[in-house]
Design a protein around this motif. Structure first.
Motif, PDB file in Angstrom:
ATOM      1  N   HIS A 109      28.239  39.106 -46.019  1.00  0.00           N
ATOM      2  CA  HIS A 109      28.793  39.321 -44.777  1.00  0.00           C
ATOM      3  C   HIS A 109      29.583  38.301 -44.176  1.00  0.00           C
ATOM      4  O   HIS A 109      30.427  38.292 -43.611  1.00  0.00           O
ATOM      5  CB  HIS A 109      28.758  40.740 -44.314  1.00  0.00           C
ATOM      6  N   GLY A 110      29.207  37.629 -43.403  1.00  0.00           N
ATOM      7  CA  GLY A 110      28.976  36.470 -42.680  1.00  0.00           C
ATOM      8  C   GLY A 110      30.497  35.820 -42.889  1.00  0.00           C
ATOM      9  O   GLY A 110      31.398  36.160 -41.821  1.00  0.00           O
ATOM     10  N   ALA A 111      30.373  34.998 -43.817  1.00  0.00           N
ATOM     11  CA  ALA A 111      31.609  34.158 -44.417  1.00  0.00           C
ATOM     12  C   ALA A 111      32.905  35.309 -44.256  1.00  0.00           C
ATOM     13  O   ALA A 111      34.322  34.288 -44.823  1.00  0.00           O
ATOM     14  CB  ALA A 111      31.202  33.413 -46.163  1.00  0.00           C
ATOM     15  N   LYS A 112      32.696  36.559 -45.422  1.00  0.00           N
ATOM     16  CA  LYS A 112      34.117  37.405 -44.590  1.00  0.00           C
ATOM     17  C   LYS A 112      34.478  37.550 -43.770  1.00  0.00           C
ATOM     18  O   LYS A 112      35.490  37.529 -43.456  1.00  0.00           O
ATOM     19  CB  LYS A 112      33.567  38.941 -45.857  1.00  0.00           C
ATOM     20  N   LEU A 113      33.572  37.610 -42.617  1.00  0.00           N
ATOM     21  CA  LEU A 113      33.786  38.486 -41.632  1.00  0.00           C
ATOM     22  C   LEU A 113      34.953  36.906 -40.849  1.00  0.00           C
ATOM     23  O   LEU A 113      35.373  36.471 -40.147  1.00  0.00           O
ATOM     24  CB  LEU A 113      32.670  38.576 -40.263  1.00  0.00           C
ATOM     25  N   LEU A 114      33.861  35.962 -41.316  1.00  0.00           N
ATOM     26  CA  LEU A 114      35.010  34.735 -40.688  1.00  0.00           C
ATOM     27  C   LEU A 114      36.123  34.481 -40.917  1.00  0.00           C
ATOM     28  O   LEU A 114      37.433  33.991 -40.615  1.00  0.00           O
ATOM     29  CB  LEU A 114      33.546  33.296 -40.675  1.00  0.00           C
ATOM     30  N   ASP A 115      36.060  35.065 -42.336  1.00  0.00           N
ATOM     31  CA  ASP A 115      37.688  34.411 -42.435  1.00  0.00           C
ATOM     32  C   ASP A 115      38.349  35.861 -42.056  1.00  0.00           C
ATOM     33  O   ASP A 115      40.069  35.136 -42.173  1.00  0.00           O
ATOM     34  CB  ASP A 115      37.530  34.702 -44.796  1.00  0.00           C
ATOM     35  N   LEU A 116      37.896  36.592 -41.818  1.00  0.00           N
ATOM     36  CA  LEU A 116      38.920  37.566 -41.004  1.00  0.00           C
ATOM     37  C   LEU A 116      39.628  37.753 -39.851  1.00  0.00           C
ATOM     38  O   LEU A 116      40.988  37.561 -39.342  1.00  0.00           O
ATOM     39  CB  LEU A 116      38.156  39.106 -41.538  1.00  0.00           C
ATOM     40  N   ILE A 117      38.479  36.397 -38.841  1.00  0.00           N
ATOM     41  CA  ILE A 117      39.197  36.181 -37.677  1.00  0.00           C
ATOM     42  C   ILE A 117      39.420  35.509 -37.340  1.00  0.00           C
ATOM     43  O   ILE A 117      39.348  35.357 -35.997  1.00  0.00           O
ATOM     44  CB  ILE A 117      37.457  36.871 -36.493  1.00  0.00           C
ATOM     45  N   ALA A 118      38.939  33.552 -38.372  1.00  0.00           N
ATOM     46  CA  ALA A 118      39.612  32.903 -37.889  1.00  0.00           C
ATOM     47  C   ALA A 118      40.502  32.826 -37.408  1.00  0.00           C
ATOM     48  O   ALA A 118      40.792  31.567 -36.335  1.00  0.00           O
ATOM     49  CB  ALA A 118      39.157  31.953 -39.059  1.00  0.00           C
ATOM     50  N   ASP A 119      41.730  32.425 -37.717  1.00  0.00           N
ATOM     51  CA  ASP A 119      43.237  32.767 -37.714  1.00  0.00           C
ATOM     52  C   ASP A 119      43.735  33.320 -36.137  1.00  0.00           C
ATOM     53  O   ASP A 119      44.260  32.812 -35.172  1.00  0.00           O
ATOM     54  CB  ASP A 119      44.205  33.877 -38.299  1.00  0.00           C
ATOM     55  N   ARG A 120      43.112  35.015 -35.838  1.00  0.00           N
ATOM     56  CA  ARG A 120      43.116  35.256 -34.635  1.00  0.00           C
ATOM     57  C   ARG A 120      42.790  34.864 -34.029  1.00  0.00           C
ATOM     58  O   ARG A 120      43.606  34.752 -32.547  1.00  0.00           O
ATOM     59  CB  ARG A 120      42.275  36.568 -34.591  1.00  0.00           C
TER      60      ARG A 120
END
Length: 242
Positions: free
Chosen positions: A129-140
């Motif tokens: 789940h860490g990789a998914k979270l990183l993808d979701l918030i990286a742009d923001r």
């Protein structure tokens, strides 16, 4: 958590220290002038303001929040992230409290990930789940002048009744696995005995050799009595000759 170390207005002609892990933004009468390099600068004009920002890695701990999974199970999930300031000027212009905004973004991303799976699937895939979270918030995070280096699920707390159900299911799986291993071992032992019986039936000399091995093993110890039920005298003579 505040990414700003301090904001101050230096007195005219007085020097101040900028550390090498800091970015210092220089303003005059509210207008951005430039970034100051590490050292001990001295400003002679008036109306200056300096914002010192820490560029080192920082930790963001997102406290546990109760979230609903796709099958309506309530899980209390917490996360931890490490981030740093990548663009001090962008962060200054984007928000007054970058860490607080990032905290909220991680909370929203957590809610999205938890709601996408049933409870069992979420728990089984916790490490990913860490990789998914990183993808979701990286742009923001980038739009805030921040770079998130890593984010992970820290803890997942289950309701008491669900915890008991998971423990019961785990125990049942372990017992079933133990029974399967025992059955495999018994099957292997029976197969070995069947092979041995076939060999002795096809090759009678092996049975005679086994007689001799038994006699040798018993003869090494004192006080043993060996009774052989040999009804065939010719077989006994054959054994004695050998």
């Amino acid at each position: 958590m505040n990414t700003f170390i301090s904001t101050f207005r230096p007195a005219t002609g007085f020097s101040f220290v900028i550390q090498d892990h800091e970015t210092a933004l220089l303003f005059q009468h509210g207008r951005y002038l430039r970034a100051l390099e590490a050292g001990k600068p001295r400003l002679w004009a008036s109306g200056h303001e300096v914002k010192r920002i820490d560029n080192r890695e920082q930790m963001l701990l997102v406290q546990g929040q109760e979230l609903l999974t796709a099958d309506q199970v309530v899980l209390k999930v917490s996360a931890v992230a490490t981030f740093r300031v990548a663009d001090a000027l962008k962060m200054h212009r984007a928000t007054q409290a970058a860490a607080a905004v990032l905290y909220s973004e991680v909370q929203l991303a957590l809610r999205q990930i938890v709601a996408a799976d049933i409870a069992e699937t979420f728990l089984q895939q916790k490490a990913g789940h860490g990789a998914k979270l990183l993808d979701l918030i990286a742009d923001r995070a980038q739009s805030l002048g921040l770079k998130v280096d890593r984010i992970d699920i820290r803890d997942v707390m289950l309701p008491a009744d669900l915890k008991r159900s998971f423990m019961s299911a785990l125990q049942q799986r372990q017992e079933a696995q133990a029974g399967l291993e025992k059955a495999r071992a018994e099957t292997a032992a029976l197969r070995t005995l069947a092979n041995a019986a076939k060999l002795m039936r096809d090759t009678p000399e092996l049975l005679q050799l086994r007689y001799l091995q038994t006699l040798q093993e018993v003869g090494t110890s004192m006080g043993n009595t060996l009774v052989l039920g040999l009804t065939d005298s010719e077989r006994l003579k054959a054994v004695m000759k050998v």
